[in-house]
Enzyme design. Structure first.
Site, PDB file in Angstrom:
ATOM      1  N   GLY A 151      48.986  38.013  38.413  1.00 25.94           N
ATOM      2  CA  GLY A 151      48.659  36.623  38.126  1.00 25.94           C
ATOM      3  C   GLY A 151      47.883  36.527  36.831  1.00 25.94           C
ATOM      4  O   GLY A 151      47.952  37.418  35.973  1.00 25.94           O
ATOM      5  N   ARG A 152      47.091  35.464  36.690  1.00 20.47           N
ATOM      6  CA  ARG A 152      46.362  35.255  35.437  1.00 20.47           C
ATOM      7  C   ARG A 152      45.483  36.447  35.085  1.00 20.47           C
ATOM      8  O   ARG A 152      45.526  36.984  33.983  1.00 20.47           O
ATOM      9  CB  ARG A 152      45.495  33.998  35.550  1.00 20.47           C
ATOM     10  N   ILE A 153      44.625  36.846  36.039  1.00 21.66           N
ATOM     11  CA  ILE A 153      43.652  37.896  35.739  1.00 21.66           C
ATOM     12  C   ILE A 153      44.331  39.255  35.636  1.00 21.66           C
ATOM     13  O   ILE A 153      44.028  40.046  34.738  1.00 21.66           O
ATOM     14  CB  ILE A 153      42.542  37.910  36.803  1.00 21.66           C
ATOM     15  N   THR A 231      37.953  44.203  41.274  1.00 23.28           N
ATOM     16  CA  THR A 231      37.164  43.047  40.857  1.00 23.28           C
ATOM     17  C   THR A 231      37.698  41.782  41.535  1.00 23.28           C
ATOM     18  O   THR A 231      37.423  40.672  41.082  1.00 23.28           O
ATOM     19  CB  THR A 231      37.203  42.858  39.328  1.00 23.28           C
ATOM     20  N   SER A 232      38.488  41.946  42.608  1.00 22.15           N
ATOM     21  CA  SER A 232      39.107  40.790  43.253  1.00 22.15           C
ATOM     22  C   SER A 232      38.259  40.298  44.417  1.00 22.15           C
ATOM     23  O   SER A 232      37.403  39.428  44.254  1.00 22.15           O
ATOM     24  CB  SER A 232      40.535  41.108  43.684  1.00 22.15           C
ATOM     25  N   ARG A 233      38.459  40.864  45.606  1.00 19.08           N
ATOM     26  CA  ARG A 233      37.673  40.544  46.793  1.00 19.08           C
ATOM     27  C   ARG A 233      37.394  41.838  47.544  1.00 19.08           C
ATOM     28  O   ARG A 233      38.257  42.711  47.639  1.00 19.08           O
ATOM     29  CB  ARG A 233      38.417  39.556  47.703  1.00 19.08           C
ATOM     30  N   GLU A 262      28.515  41.292  51.199  1.00 20.00           N
ATOM     31  CA  GLU A 262      27.721  41.036  50.007  1.00 20.00           C
ATOM     32  C   GLU A 262      26.483  40.226  50.368  1.00 20.00           C
ATOM     33  O   GLU A 262      26.581  39.275  51.161  1.00 20.00           O
ATOM     34  CB  GLU A 262      28.561  40.290  48.964  1.00 20.00           C
ATOM     35  N   HIS A 281      28.987  41.874  41.999  1.00 19.50           N
ATOM     36  CA  HIS A 281      29.882  40.704  41.916  1.00 19.50           C
ATOM     37  C   HIS A 281      29.597  39.943  40.615  1.00 19.50           C
ATOM     38  O   HIS A 281      29.378  38.722  40.614  1.00 19.50           O
ATOM     39  CB  HIS A 281      29.706  39.786  43.137  1.00 19.50           C
ATOM     40  N   ALA A 282      29.628  40.680  39.537  1.00 15.39           N
ATOM     41  CA  ALA A 282      29.237  40.144  38.232  1.00 15.39           C
ATOM     42  C   ALA A 282      30.410  39.871  37.306  1.00 15.39           C
ATOM     43  O   ALA A 282      30.234  39.295  36.231  1.00 15.39           O
ATOM     44  CB  ALA A 282      28.289  41.136  37.543  1.00 15.39           C
TER      45      ALA A 282
END
Length: 325
Positions: A151-153, A231-233, A262, A281-282
């Site tokens: 997708g986008r990322i 870096t997703s979930r 988290e 989660h930065a």
């Protein structure tokens, strides 16, 4: 027009307030983290802005005046979109605010692990002036970078990894294997990407289908000595399986920005894995992305409440005429 921020882990609401003031809306900030707290805090609200609070069917049924819910960010896994749709409540997100930032972070984690930066820093501070802790290292131009989710990322990550010299391929359930994306990324099956990548970066939403997508079985299909980036979930990756793979050396390293729980618990075994690079989660954050996110999440809600189609909506069928943006 009353908009309630159910919860937020940041101090300022300058951007949100500016949008509310410009449209005459009342903005109320709360810190509600349970269904009961949300129901109590949002009585009489026309719209909700949510970060982590659960927006369930029970919550929506208890708040009949709510016409729209806006999520800080891309994922809406804490919002019952199906129930919202059935109740005529618009659900909005901001799917593209952090594309550059998250992909930058993913590639930064990959590059750092590929060059052993964090391990070298730790060993140097401990008094070891040597390359031994990270040998062998390889040129990025000799490595293959795999992306799950184009997708986008994911696509932005793939482009940036290729610019560093990696050979890049990826998989996506919406794109046929054997084809090539508009950016020139070769599309493979998931199994081919798992088995053929030295670095694997995950960019999928958290759903029932993607929960623990990276588990003991799929990690075992990865190349021995490969690197995992998430870096997703957090729930996309089975923490216990990653820890085991790091301890056995099947994974040379992992760059993780998101976690199943988290904040990351103090007793998480990940904290004891020296080849794991952990960030809080930065990846979404830059000054630019934060400002854009905070502004647009409220703008979406104002548009819905004004009877217009917002820039971003997941269930446009609830709008008059059922038109999407």
């Amino acid at each position: 027009m009353k908009i309630v921020i159910t919860d937020l882990d940041q101090e300022r609401t300058t951007e949100e307030q500016a949008v509310a003031d410009a449209t005459g809306a009342q903005l109320v900030r709360e810190q509600a983290l349970t269904e009961e707290e949300v129901i109590a805090a949002a009585q009489g609200a026309d719209a909700l802005v949510v970060q982590y609070a659960p927006i369930t069917r029970a919550v929506l049924e208890a708040l009949p005046t709510v016409r729209a819910v806006g999520r800080y960010g891309v994922g809406v896994d804490t919002v019952d979109v199906k129930a919202a749709t059935a109740l005529g409540v618009a659900v909005c997100n901001v799917p593209d605010y952090g594309t550059e930032d998250v992909s930058d972070h993913a590639v930064a984690l990959a590059a750092s692990l590929s060059r052993g930066i964090v391990e070298l820093d730790r060993s140097l501070r401990a008094g070891t002036y040597s390359l031994a802790p990270v040998k062998p290292l390889h040129r990025m131009s000799t490595r293959t970078f795999g992306v799950i989710g184009l997708g986008r990322i994911g696509s932005a990550t793939a482009r940036k990894a290729r610019a560093l010299g990696f050979t890049v391929h990826g998989s996506d359930p919406m794109i046929a294997p054997g084809t090539t994306t508009a950016d020139g990324i070769a599309v493979r099956t998931l199994e081919e990407v798992l088995a053929g990548s030295d670095v694997l970066s995950v960019h999928v939403p958290l759903t029932e289908q993607t929960h623990h997508l990276l588990n003991a079985g799929t990690i075992a299909q990865m190349r021995p000595g490969s690197l995992l980036i998430n870096t997703s979930r957090g729930g996309v990756v089975d923490t216990a399986a990653v820890v085991d793979a790091l301890e056995t050396g099947h994974l040379r390293g992992a760059g993780l920005d998101v976690f199943e729980t988290e904040p990351l618990p103090a007793d998480s075994p990940l904290r004891q894995c020296p080849t794991a690079v952990l960030t809080p989660h930065a990846s979404w954050y830059s000054e630019e992305s934060e400002t854009e996110l905070k502004r647009r999440v409220v703008e979406n809600l104002v548009e819905v409440l004004a009877g217009r189609t917002p820039r971003n909506i997941l269930n446009p069928e609830v709008l008059p005429g059922g038109s999407g943006g």
